[in-house]
Design a protein around this motif. Structure first.
Motif: not given
Length: 223
Positions: A74-96
């Motif tokens: 939603a944030i990217v679609a509306d060009s509200l900001a850049q998004v930097l994702v934080l995760t506990t695991f470096d290949l967390d499925e959520y990251v993809f």
């Protein structure tokens, strides 16, 4: 969105754990980054991004209700900001899912203050925020089918429209290079590299450098 930032970088921190948000705020503010707000879930992140217009949203992916992936989209679609994702695991499925939603990159929650600052600055400039090692692992994973086999004979929409120069830029994106890195390789200025990157993204119909990098891997332009 690839712009130079004037003044302190403004960041919104989105995480469902108050202690994590507090720790990130301390790290960021200790390194000259302005934290303009916080959010405890994805829905709040979207509302606050719309109201505060930060340069970067630090986004946890695992949150109750509206998760970080939906919020990123939603944030990217509306060009509200850049998004930097934080995760506990470096290949967390959520990251993809987050990268597919348009995230500019991702970091581990154990990242040091200086590294976090550098990543936020890179993302605020519209560049990715992944170490070369993690970039290769991430892109290799994207370039595989569900059963782990390489994607056969990839067809990349828009690839044929790229000039030879733009294909070289796309190849560099596939290696995770910044605008400065692309400029050095191609013997052009960082601002010229930035222009080439913008054109490549437009022709490929993608919203982030990471998506373009994935396509570069699938097209065999980067190892």
């Amino acid at each position: 969105m690839t712009e130079e930032i004037d003044g302190p970088i403004r960041v919104l921190v989105a995480d469902d754990h108050a202690a994590v948000r507090a720790g990130l705020r301390l790290l960021l503010e200790a390194h000259g980054v302005e934290v303009v707000g916080e959010a405890g879930d994805g829905a709040a992140a979207i509302r606050n991004a719309r109201a505060l217009r930060p340069d970067v949203v630090l986004m946890d992916v695992r949150m109750p209700g509206t998760d970080g992936i939906e919020a990123t989209r939603a944030i990217v679609a509306d060009s509200l900001a850049q998004v930097l994702v934080l995760t506990t695991f470096d290949l967390d499925e959520y990251v993809f899912g987050a990268v597919r939603a348009g995230a500019a990159g991702f970091l581990l929650k154990t990242t040091s203050g200086p590294a976090l600052q550098a990543a936020v600055e890179a993302v605020a400039r519209g560049e990715g925020a992944l170490s070369p090692e993690v970039t290769r692992r991430l892109l290799d994973r994207f370039a595989q089918t569900a059963d782990g086999a390489p994607t056969p004979s990839p067809e990349v929409p828009g690839l044929a429209e790229l000039t030879a120069r733009e294909r070289e830029v796309l190849s560099a994106l596939g290696e995770g290079l910044s605008n400065s890195g692309i400029g050095q390789r191609m013997h052009i200025s960082a601002s010229t590299a930035k222009t080439h990157v913008s054109r490549v993204l437009a022709k490929l119909g993608v919203v982030s450098r990471m998506e373009a990098a994935v396509l570069a891997r699938r097209a065999g332009l980067s190892d």
